[in-house]
Scaffold this motif. Structure first.
Motif, PDB file in Angstrom:
ATOM      1  N   GLU A   1       8.819  30.586   4.194  1.00 41.96           N
ATOM      2  CA  GLU A   1       8.844  30.825   2.754  1.00 41.96           C
ATOM      3  C   GLU A   1      10.040  30.132   2.085  1.00 41.96           C
ATOM      4  OE1 GLU A   1       8.436  35.075   2.248  1.00 41.96           O
ATOM      5  OE2 GLU A   1       6.297  34.991   2.704  1.00 41.96           O
ATOM      6  N   ARG A   2      11.167  30.092   2.767  1.00 43.39           N
ATOM      7  CA  ARG A   2      12.329  29.384   2.212  1.00 43.39           C
ATOM      8  C   ARG A   2      12.048  27.889   2.137  1.00 43.39           C
ATOM      9  NH1 ARG A   2      17.229  30.576   5.448  1.00 43.39           N
ATOM     10  NH2 ARG A   2      16.428  28.889   6.709  1.00 43.39           N
ATOM     11  N   ASN A   3      11.465  27.329   3.195  1.00 38.66           N
ATOM     12  CA  ASN A   3      11.147  25.902   3.213  1.00 38.66           C
ATOM     13  C   ASN A   3      10.125  25.527   2.145  1.00 38.66           C
ATOM     14  OD1 ASN A   3      12.920  25.448   5.313  1.00 38.66           O
ATOM     15  ND2 ASN A   3      11.347  25.495   6.890  1.00 38.66           N
ATOM     16  N   GLN A   4       9.243  26.453   1.817  1.00 37.18           N
ATOM     17  CA  GLN A   4       8.213  26.196   0.806  1.00 37.18           C
ATOM     18  C   GLN A   4       8.702  26.501  -0.620  1.00 37.18           C
ATOM     19  OE1 GLN A   4       5.137  24.804   1.460  1.00 37.18           O
ATOM     20  NE2 GLN A   4       6.059  24.530   3.482  1.00 37.18           N
ATOM     21  N   GLY A   5       9.929  26.984  -0.731  1.00 40.23           N
ATOM     22  CA  GLY A   5      10.471  27.306  -2.044  1.00 40.23           C
ATOM     23  C   GLY A   5       9.946  28.599  -2.634  1.00 40.23           C
ATOM     24  N   LEU A   6       9.408  29.464  -1.775  1.00 43.88           N
ATOM     25  CA  LEU A   6       8.839  30.715  -2.235  1.00 43.88           C
ATOM     26  C   LEU A   6       9.881  31.811  -2.445  1.00 43.88           C
ATOM     27  CD1 LEU A   6       5.699  30.734   0.071  1.00 43.88           C
ATOM     28  CD2 LEU A   6       5.825  30.041  -2.323  1.00 43.88           C
ATOM     29  N   ILE A   7      11.024  31.655  -1.767  1.00 44.47           N
ATOM     30  CA  ILE A   7      12.133  32.590  -1.932  1.00 44.47           C
ATOM     31  C   ILE A   7      13.401  31.787  -2.151  1.00 44.47           C
ATOM     32  CG2 ILE A   7      11.165  34.516  -0.622  1.00 44.47           C
ATOM     33  CD1 ILE A   7      12.729  33.628   1.802  1.00 44.47           C
ATOM     34  N   SER A   8      14.377  32.407  -2.765  1.00 44.32           N
ATOM     35  CA  SER A   8      15.643  31.726  -3.000  1.00 44.32           C
ATOM     36  C   SER A   8      16.661  32.182  -1.967  1.00 44.32           C
ATOM     37  CB  SER A   8      16.169  32.001  -4.401  1.00 44.32           C
ATOM     38  OG  SER A   8      16.427  33.371  -4.577  1.00 44.32           O
TER      39      SER A   8
ATOM     40  N   PRO B   1      10.360  36.160 -11.225  1.00 42.33           N
ATOM     41  CA  PRO B   1      11.455  35.450 -10.547  1.00 42.33           C
ATOM     42  C   PRO B   1      11.275  35.514  -9.030  1.00 42.33           C
ATOM     43  CG  PRO B   1      12.250  37.461 -11.603  1.00 42.33           C
ATOM     44  CD  PRO B   1      10.809  37.318 -11.948  1.00 42.33           C
ATOM     45  N   LYS B   2      11.771  34.490  -8.341  1.00 34.12           N
ATOM     46  CA  LYS B   2      11.674  34.460  -6.887  1.00 34.12           C
ATOM     47  C   LYS B   2      12.519  35.575  -6.301  1.00 34.12           C
ATOM     48  CE  LYS B   2      11.238  29.484  -6.495  1.00 34.12           C
ATOM     49  NZ  LYS B   2      11.873  28.270  -5.954  1.00 34.12           N
ATOM     50  N   LYS B   3      12.030  36.120  -5.203  1.00 31.22           N
ATOM     51  CA  LYS B   3      12.813  37.103  -4.471  1.00 31.22           C
ATOM     52  C   LYS B   3      13.912  36.368  -3.717  1.00 31.22           C
ATOM     53  CE  LYS B   3       9.029  40.273  -3.824  1.00 31.22           C
ATOM     54  NZ  LYS B   3       8.103  40.893  -2.918  1.00 31.22           N
ATOM     55  N   THR B   4      15.007  37.061  -3.493  1.00 29.37           N
ATOM     56  CA  THR B   4      16.058  36.475  -2.668  1.00 29.37           C
ATOM     57  C   THR B   4      15.670  36.630  -1.204  1.00 29.37           C
ATOM     58  OG1 THR B   4      17.330  38.509  -2.442  1.00 29.37           O
ATOM     59  CG2 THR B   4      17.827  37.112  -4.371  1.00 29.37           C
ATOM     60  N   LEU B   5      16.342  35.885  -0.374  1.00 32.72           N
ATOM     61  CA  LEU B   5      16.113  35.985   1.058  1.00 32.72           C
ATOM     62  C   LEU B   5      16.319  37.417   1.536  1.00 32.72           C
ATOM     63  CD1 LEU B   5      15.658  34.563   3.806  1.00 32.72           C
ATOM     64  CD2 LEU B   5      18.121  34.184   3.870  1.00 32.72           C
ATOM     65  N   GLN B   6      17.379  38.050   1.055  1.00 32.32           N
ATOM     66  CA  GLN B   6      17.684  39.419   1.473  1.00 32.32           C
ATOM     67  C   GLN B   6      16.606  40.403   1.001  1.00 32.32           C
ATOM     68  OE1 GLN B   6      19.958  37.391  -0.101  1.00 32.32           O
ATOM     69  NE2 GLN B   6      21.142  36.890   1.735  1.00 32.32           N
ATOM     70  N   GLU B   7      16.122  40.226  -0.210  1.00 34.38           N
ATOM     71  CA  GLU B   7      15.062  41.113  -0.721  1.00 34.38           C
ATOM     72  C   GLU B   7      13.789  40.969   0.106  1.00 34.38           C
ATOM     73  OE1 GLU B   7      16.137  41.241  -5.485  1.00 34.38           O
ATOM     74  OE2 GLU B   7      14.942  39.565  -4.717  1.00 34.38           O
ATOM     75  N   ARG B   8      13.414  39.733   0.411  1.00 28.91           N
ATOM     76  CA  ARG B   8      12.185  39.497   1.174  1.00 28.91           C
ATOM     77  C   ARG B   8      12.329  40.004   2.609  1.00 28.91           C
ATOM     78  NH1 ARG B   8       6.966  39.768   1.590  1.00 28.91           N
ATOM     79  NH2 ARG B   8       5.987  37.975   2.548  1.00 28.91           N
ATOM     80  N   GLU B   9      13.506  39.810   3.195  1.00 27.18           N
ATOM     81  CA  GLU B   9      13.721  40.296   4.553  1.00 27.18           C
ATOM     82  C   GLU B   9      13.603  41.816   4.600  1.00 27.18           C
ATOM     83  OE1 GLU B   9      16.801  39.962   8.297  1.00 27.18           O
ATOM     84  OE2 GLU B   9      17.506  39.374   6.313  1.00 27.18           O
ATOM     85  N   LYS B  10      14.208  42.490   3.629  1.00 22.14           N
ATOM     86  CA  LYS B  10      14.124  43.955   3.574  1.00 22.14           C
ATOM     87  C   LYS B  10      12.672  44.396   3.443  1.00 22.14           C
ATOM     88  CE  LYS B  10      15.820  47.966   1.060  1.00 22.14           C
ATOM     89  NZ  LYS B  10      16.612  48.444  -0.071  1.00 22.14           N
ATOM     90  N   GLU B  11      11.915  43.716   2.582  1.00 25.15           N
ATOM     91  CA  GLU B  11      10.507  44.038   2.374  1.00 25.15           C
ATOM     92  C   GLU B  11       9.721  43.892   3.682  1.00 25.15           C
ATOM     93  OE1 GLU B  11       7.805  42.781  -1.237  1.00 25.15           O
ATOM     94  OE2 GLU B  11       8.033  41.093   0.137  1.00 25.15           O
TER      95      GLU B  11
ATOM     96  N   THR C   1      11.438  36.494  11.002  1.00 22.95           N
ATOM     97  CA  THR C   1      12.256  35.287  10.874  1.00 22.95           C
ATOM     98  C   THR C   1      11.375  34.073  10.602  1.00 22.95           C
ATOM     99  OG1 THR C   1      13.939  36.202  12.340  1.00 22.95           O
ATOM    100  CG2 THR C   1      13.945  33.815  12.042  1.00 22.95           C
ATOM    101  N   TYR C   2      10.273  33.956  11.319  1.00 22.81           N
ATOM    102  CA  TYR C   2       9.338  32.845  11.132  1.00 22.81           C
ATOM    103  C   TYR C   2       8.841  32.806   9.687  1.00 22.81           C
ATOM    104  CZ  TYR C   2       5.158  29.954  11.851  1.00 22.81           C
ATOM    105  OH  TYR C   2       4.194  28.985  11.766  1.00 22.81           O
ATOM    106  N   ILE C   3       8.473  33.955   9.157  1.00 18.68           N
ATOM    107  CA  ILE C   3       7.978  34.041   7.776  1.00 18.68           C
ATOM    108  C   ILE C   3       9.074  33.664   6.790  1.00 18.68           C
ATOM    109  CG2 ILE C   3       7.196  35.663   6.000  1.00 18.68           C
ATOM    110  CD1 ILE C   3       5.672  37.119   8.321  1.00 18.68           C
ATOM    111  N   LEU C   4      10.267  34.176   6.999  1.00 19.10           N
ATOM    112  CA  LEU C   4      11.369  33.869   6.084  1.00 19.10           C
ATOM    113  C   LEU C   4      11.690  32.381   6.062  1.00 19.10           C
ATOM    114  CD1 LEU C   4      13.744  36.862   6.872  1.00 19.10           C
ATOM    115  CD2 LEU C   4      12.399  36.518   4.776  1.00 19.10           C
ATOM    116  N   VAL C   5      11.728  31.754   7.217  1.00 17.92           N
ATOM    117  CA  VAL C   5      12.000  30.312   7.286  1.00 17.92           C
ATOM    118  C   VAL C   5      10.902  29.543   6.570  1.00 17.92           C
ATOM    119  CG1 VAL C   5      12.173  28.333   8.859  1.00 17.92           C
ATOM    120  CG2 VAL C   5      13.414  30.452   9.368  1.00 17.92           C
TER     121      VAL C   5
END
Length: 64
Positions: free
Chosen positions: A56-63, A3-13, A50-54
Motif C-alpha cells: 500500500e505504501r508503494n502504491q501511494g495508498l497510505i502516507s 485523506p490518506k491514512k498514515t502508516l501507523q493508522e493502517r498498521e493499527k487497523e 507487513t506485506y500489505i503495508l509495503v
C-alpha cells in the motif's frame, strides 16, 4: 476526497483485524489479492500485515 491514512493508522487497523478469525481471513485474502496484482511474493518470515503495508505504501495508498 478522504485523506490518506498514515502508516501507523493502517498498521493499527490491520493488527486489530488479525485479532479475530474472520479478520485474519480478510487480511490473508487482501494479501492474496495484492500478490495476484503484482506477482510479488511475501518474503519468508514476514507477516501478511507487513506485506500489505509495503504494498500500500508503494502504491501511494497510505502516507508515511
Amino acid at each position: 476526497m478522504t485523506p490518506k491514512k498514515t502508516l501507523q493508522e493502517r498498521e493499527k487497523e490491520l493488527r486489530l483485524l488479525v485479532a479475530t478469525p474472520a479478520g485474519r481471513k480478510a487480511v490473508q485474502e487482501l494479501a492474496s489479492r495484492y500478490f495476484a496484482a503484482t506477482g510479488k511474493l511475501k518474503p519468508a518470515g514476514r507477516s501478511a500485515v507487513t506485506y500489505i503495508l509495503v504494498h500500500e505504501r508503494n502504491q501511494g495508498l497510505i502516507s508515511g
